[in-house]
Design a protein around this motif. Structure first.
Motif, PDB file in Angstrom:
ATOM      1  N   ARG A  25       0.843  -1.197   0.000  1.00 49.79           N
ATOM      2  CA  ARG A  25       0.000   0.000   0.000  1.00 49.79           C
ATOM      3  C   ARG A  25       0.881   1.251   0.000  1.00 49.79           C
ATOM      4  O   ARG A  25       1.021   1.924   1.024  1.00 49.79           O
ATOM      5  CB  ARG A  25      -0.911   0.014   1.229  1.00 49.79           C
ATOM      6  CG  ARG A  25      -1.848  -1.182   1.320  1.00 49.79           C
ATOM      7  CD  ARG A  25      -2.645  -1.135   2.603  1.00 49.79           C
ATOM      8  NE  ARG A  25      -3.481  -2.308   2.765  1.00 49.79           N
ATOM      9  CZ  ARG A  25      -4.215  -2.567   3.840  1.00 49.79           C
ATOM     10  NH1 ARG A  25      -4.191  -1.718   4.861  1.00 49.79           N
ATOM     11  NH2 ARG A  25      -4.950  -3.657   3.911  1.00 49.79           N
ATOM     12  N   PRO A  26       1.505   1.554  -1.130  1.00 47.11           N
ATOM     13  CA  PRO A  26       2.352   2.756  -1.195  1.00 47.11           C
ATOM     14  C   PRO A  26       1.556   4.004  -0.841  1.00 47.11           C
ATOM     15  O   PRO A  26       0.350   4.074  -1.068  1.00 47.11           O
ATOM     16  CB  PRO A  26       2.807   2.784  -2.663  1.00 47.11           C
ATOM     17  CG  PRO A  26       2.648   1.381  -3.144  1.00 47.11           C
ATOM     18  CD  PRO A  26       1.469   0.835  -2.404  1.00 47.11           C
ATOM     19  N   ARG A  27       2.243   5.001  -0.290  1.00 44.44           N
ATOM     20  CA  ARG A  27       1.578   6.239   0.107  1.00 44.44           C
ATOM     21  C   ARG A  27       2.018   7.393  -0.783  1.00 44.44           C
ATOM     22  O   ARG A  27       3.167   7.466  -1.192  1.00 44.44           O
ATOM     23  CB  ARG A  27       1.893   6.552   1.574  1.00 44.44           C
ATOM     24  CG  ARG A  27       1.248   5.571   2.545  1.00 44.44           C
ATOM     25  CD  ARG A  27       1.505   5.983   3.976  1.00 44.44           C
ATOM     26  NE  ARG A  27       2.912   5.877   4.320  1.00 44.44           N
ATOM     27  CZ  ARG A  27       3.394   6.137   5.527  1.00 44.44           C
ATOM     28  NH1 ARG A  27       2.587   6.548   6.484  1.00 44.44           N
ATOM     29  NH2 ARG A  27       4.680   6.010   5.778  1.00 44.44           N
ATOM     30  N   TRP A  28       1.068   8.280  -1.051  1.00 44.50           N
ATOM     31  CA  TRP A  28       1.353   9.459  -1.857  1.00 44.50           C
ATOM     32  C   TRP A  28       0.970  10.708  -1.069  1.00 44.50           C
ATOM     33  O   TRP A  28       0.064  10.684  -0.242  1.00 44.50           O
ATOM     34  CB  TRP A  28       0.561   9.425  -3.163  1.00 44.50           C
ATOM     35  CG  TRP A  28       1.111   8.490  -4.187  1.00 44.50           C
ATOM     36  CD1 TRP A  28       1.944   8.794  -5.225  1.00 44.50           C
ATOM     37  CD2 TRP A  28       0.880   7.079  -4.281  1.00 44.50           C
ATOM     38  NE1 TRP A  28       2.242   7.667  -5.954  1.00 44.50           N
ATOM     39  CE2 TRP A  28       1.605   6.602  -5.398  1.00 44.50           C
ATOM     40  CE3 TRP A  28       0.143   6.170  -3.520  1.00 44.50           C
ATOM     41  CZ2 TRP A  28       1.606   5.274  -5.785  1.00 44.50           C
ATOM     42  CZ3 TRP A  28       0.144   4.841  -3.897  1.00 44.50           C
ATOM     43  CH2 TRP A  28       0.864   4.403  -5.013  1.00 44.50           C
ATOM     44  N   HIS A  76      -3.024  -3.960  -8.682  1.00 38.56           N
ATOM     45  CA  HIS A  76      -4.262  -3.322  -8.239  1.00 38.56           C
ATOM     46  C   HIS A  76      -5.192  -3.060  -9.422  1.00 38.56           C
ATOM     47  O   HIS A  76      -6.407  -3.267  -9.331  1.00 38.56           O
ATOM     48  CB  HIS A  76      -3.943  -2.013  -7.525  1.00 38.56           C
ATOM     49  CG  HIS A  76      -5.151  -1.237  -7.111  1.00 38.56           C
ATOM     50  ND1 HIS A  76      -5.955  -1.601  -6.051  1.00 38.56           N
ATOM     51  CD2 HIS A  76      -5.721  -0.118  -7.639  1.00 38.56           C
ATOM     52  CE1 HIS A  76      -6.951  -0.752  -5.933  1.00 38.56           C
ATOM     53  NE2 HIS A  76      -6.836   0.164  -6.886  1.00 38.56           N
ATOM     54  N   SER A  77      -4.620  -2.609 -10.546  1.00 37.28           N
ATOM     55  CA  SER A  77      -5.436  -2.335 -11.730  1.00 37.28           C
ATOM     56  C   SER A  77      -6.091  -3.608 -12.245  1.00 37.28           C
ATOM     57  O   SER A  77      -7.247  -3.594 -12.677  1.00 37.28           O
ATOM     58  CB  SER A  77      -4.568  -1.706 -12.829  1.00 37.28           C
ATOM     59  OG  SER A  77      -4.032  -0.470 -12.411  1.00 37.28           O
ATOM     60  N   GLY A  78      -5.341  -4.722 -12.187  1.00 34.05           N
ATOM     61  CA  GLY A  78      -5.902  -5.991 -12.624  1.00 34.05           C
ATOM     62  C   GLY A  78      -7.074  -6.423 -11.758  1.00 34.05           C
ATOM     63  O   GLY A  78      -8.105  -6.886 -12.263  1.00 34.05           O
ATOM     64  N   LYS A  79      -6.922  -6.254 -10.440  1.00 33.74           N
ATOM     65  CA  LYS A  79      -8.010  -6.618  -9.527  1.00 33.74           C
ATOM     66  C   LYS A  79      -9.214  -5.698  -9.722  1.00 33.74           C
ATOM     67  O   LYS A  79     -10.361  -6.144  -9.655  1.00 33.74           O
ATOM     68  CB  LYS A  79      -7.513  -6.551  -8.083  1.00 33.74           C
ATOM     69  CG  LYS A  79      -6.485  -7.619  -7.728  1.00 33.74           C
ATOM     70  CD  LYS A  79      -6.034  -7.490  -6.280  1.00 33.74           C
ATOM     71  CE  LYS A  79      -5.024  -8.576  -5.930  1.00 33.74           C
ATOM     72  NZ  LYS A  79      -4.537  -8.451  -4.525  1.00 33.74           N
ATOM     73  N   THR A  80      -8.939  -4.404  -9.957  1.00 33.34           N
ATOM     74  CA  THR A  80     -10.032  -3.460 -10.188  1.00 33.34           C
ATOM     75  C   THR A  80     -10.783  -3.805 -11.466  1.00 33.34           C
ATOM     76  O   THR A  80     -12.020  -3.775 -11.510  1.00 33.34           O
ATOM     77  CB  THR A  80      -9.484  -2.022 -10.281  1.00 33.34           C
ATOM     78  OG1 THR A  80      -8.811  -1.698  -9.060  1.00 33.34           O
ATOM     79  CG2 THR A  80     -10.613  -1.023 -10.508  1.00 33.34           C
ATOM     80  N   PHE A  81     -10.040  -4.150 -12.523  1.00 39.35           N
ATOM     81  CA  PHE A  81     -10.672  -4.538 -13.786  1.00 39.35           C
ATOM     82  C   PHE A  81     -11.558  -5.760 -13.585  1.00 39.35           C
ATOM     83  O   PHE A  81     -12.668  -5.841 -14.123  1.00 39.35           O
ATOM     84  CB  PHE A  81      -9.600  -4.829 -14.835  1.00 39.35           C
ATOM     85  CG  PHE A  81     -10.157  -5.223 -16.177  1.00 39.35           C
ATOM     86  CD1 PHE A  81     -10.525  -4.255 -17.098  1.00 39.35           C
ATOM     87  CD2 PHE A  81     -10.327  -6.561 -16.507  1.00 39.35           C
ATOM     88  CE1 PHE A  81     -11.048  -4.612 -18.334  1.00 39.35           C
ATOM     89  CE2 PHE A  81     -10.851  -6.928 -17.737  1.00 39.35           C
ATOM     90  CZ  PHE A  81     -11.212  -5.950 -18.652  1.00 39.35           C
ATOM     91  N   GLU A  82     -11.075  -6.706 -12.791  1.00 36.87           N
ATOM     92  CA  GLU A  82     -11.858  -7.918 -12.540  1.00 36.87           C
ATOM     93  C   GLU A  82     -13.127  -7.597 -11.762  1.00 36.87           C
ATOM     94  O   GLU A  82     -14.207  -8.126 -12.050  1.00 36.87           O
ATOM     95  CB  GLU A  82     -11.008  -8.929 -11.770  1.00 36.87           C
ATOM     96  CG  GLU A  82     -11.714 -10.254 -11.520  1.00 36.87           C
ATOM     97  CD  GLU A  82     -10.829 -11.246 -10.787  1.00 36.87           C
ATOM     98  OE1 GLU A  82     -11.344 -12.314 -10.403  1.00 36.87           O
ATOM     99  OE2 GLU A  82      -9.632 -10.949 -10.589  1.00 36.87           O
ATOM    100  N   ARG A  83     -13.018  -6.713 -10.756  1.00 39.85           N
ATOM    101  CA  ARG A  83     -14.190  -6.363  -9.951  1.00 39.85           C
ATOM    102  C   ARG A  83     -15.252  -5.651 -10.776  1.00 39.85           C
ATOM    103  O   ARG A  83     -16.444  -5.904 -10.628  1.00 39.85           O
ATOM    104  CB  ARG A  83     -13.777  -5.457  -8.778  1.00 39.85           C
ATOM    105  CG  ARG A  83     -13.094  -6.185  -7.651  1.00 39.85           C
ATOM    106  CD  ARG A  83     -13.086  -5.373  -6.373  1.00 39.85           C
ATOM    107  NE  ARG A  83     -12.399  -4.103  -6.524  1.00 39.85           N
ATOM    108  CZ  ARG A  83     -12.954  -2.927  -6.326  1.00 39.85           C
ATOM    109  NH1 ARG A  83     -14.229  -2.834  -6.000  1.00 39.85           N
ATOM    110  NH2 ARG A  83     -12.255  -1.814  -6.466  1.00 39.85           N
ATOM    111  N   TYR A  84     -14.812  -4.731 -11.642  1.00 45.56           N
ATOM    112  CA  TYR A  84     -15.763  -3.938 -12.413  1.00 45.56           C
ATOM    113  C   TYR A  84     -16.136  -4.588 -13.744  1.00 45.56           C
ATOM    114  O   TYR A  84     -17.019  -4.094 -14.438  1.00 45.56           O
ATOM    115  CB  TYR A  84     -15.201  -2.539 -12.669  1.00 45.56           C
ATOM    116  CG  TYR A  84     -15.308  -1.629 -11.476  1.00 45.56           C
ATOM    117  CD1 TYR A  84     -16.389  -0.773 -11.322  1.00 45.56           C
ATOM    118  CD2 TYR A  84     -14.336  -1.638 -10.482  1.00 45.56           C
ATOM    119  CE1 TYR A  84     -16.499   0.057 -10.224  1.00 45.56           C
ATOM    120  CE2 TYR A  84     -14.432  -0.815  -9.371  1.00 45.56           C
ATOM    121  CZ  TYR A  84     -15.514   0.028  -9.253  1.00 45.56           C
ATOM    122  OH  TYR A  84     -15.619   0.848  -8.153  1.00 45.56           O
TER     123      TYR A  84
END
Length: 251
Positions: A11-14, A124-132
């Protein structure tokens, strides 16, 4: 690997849209000569270490600013080689890092290095794509959507393919609100929320009333994007506000 490091890498922080290196502390005190500061951080790179060699306090547009000169950590502070300057607003702070800091054993960058961050973002993008991108499944709770449940379907999918359907029950509602804000940010055709700020209280007859900064408020029960104010007593009609129509929200 310790739990702290594992959590940080996953969980990188910005801050201010810049990746924060492990060990960075944002401080509001004045910088001191000899301290280490982080420079040139980006969204995917934690920046580089620089050594502070001089500090001067100044005022710009009524705000206090620290003008800091810095060099590479292996440079001689008196030679002027690779010497640069930067200004830090006092009310914003500056990124200080201690003398002991973790670095990547492969690329020798500060941790989390850009390779770790890019891999994390890709995962994270891959998991988000799968969820949506899974038809008939709410992206918030990851449970199937049935005909008996109250739902909302968005035709536009920001993260995947096809339509997006959220449950309107309590545990999924916040995610649906946030998606409504994102998907309609440009066109303003919000379906669940209102872009205005709301004030709620009682009118002259003792009945609940909502005033909104939007002339065409989507409804008193809508979640409003802006500042909210509520009072248990009488609320006079505020200047610049409009009475919201009853209903229109999500029960």
């Amino acid at each position: 690997m310790t739990d702290y490091i594992s959590t940080y890498l996953s969980r990188p922080r910005w801050r201010h849209n810049r990746l924060q290196a492990m060990g960075v502390q944002w401080t509001y005190r004045a910088p001191e000569v000899g301290e280490l500061v982080i420079r040139d951080a980006t969204q995917t790179h934690p920046g580089t270490l620089r050594r502070i060699v001089s500090v001067r306090e100044d005022t710009r547009d009524g705000r206090t600013v620290w003008v800091v000169e810095h060099t590479a950590t292996d440079a001689e502070p008196t030679t002027g080689t690779d010497r640069k300057s930067v200004g830090f607003w006092k009310d914003v702070g500056w990124p200080r890092i201690a003398e002991h800091y973790p670095i990547c054993g492969t690329c020798r960058d500060l941790m989390p290095c850009q390779h770790v961050v890019i891999d994390t973002i890709a995962e994270h993008s891959g998991k988000t794509f799968e969820r949506y991108g899974t038809p008939g499944v709410c992206p918030s709770c990851q449970e199937p959507v049935t005909r008996r449940q109250r739902v909302i379907t968005f035709e536009r999918n920001l993260y995947g393919l096809g339509t997006v359907t959220f449950h309107l029950r309590e545990k999924c509602r916040h995610a649906a609100f946030e998606y409504d804000r994102e998907v309609h940010r440009d066109d303003g055709e919000f379906e669940l929320t209102c872009p205005g700020s709301a004030r709620r209280g009682l009118d002259e007859n003792g009945l609940p009333v909502t005033y909104c900064t939007e002339p065409d408020c989507r409804g008193a029960d809508r979640k409003h994007h802006g500042y909210g104010f509520w009072t248990a007593g009488y609320l006079p009609h505020p200047d610049g506000y409009h009475r919201s129509p009853e209903g229109g929200g999500v029960a």
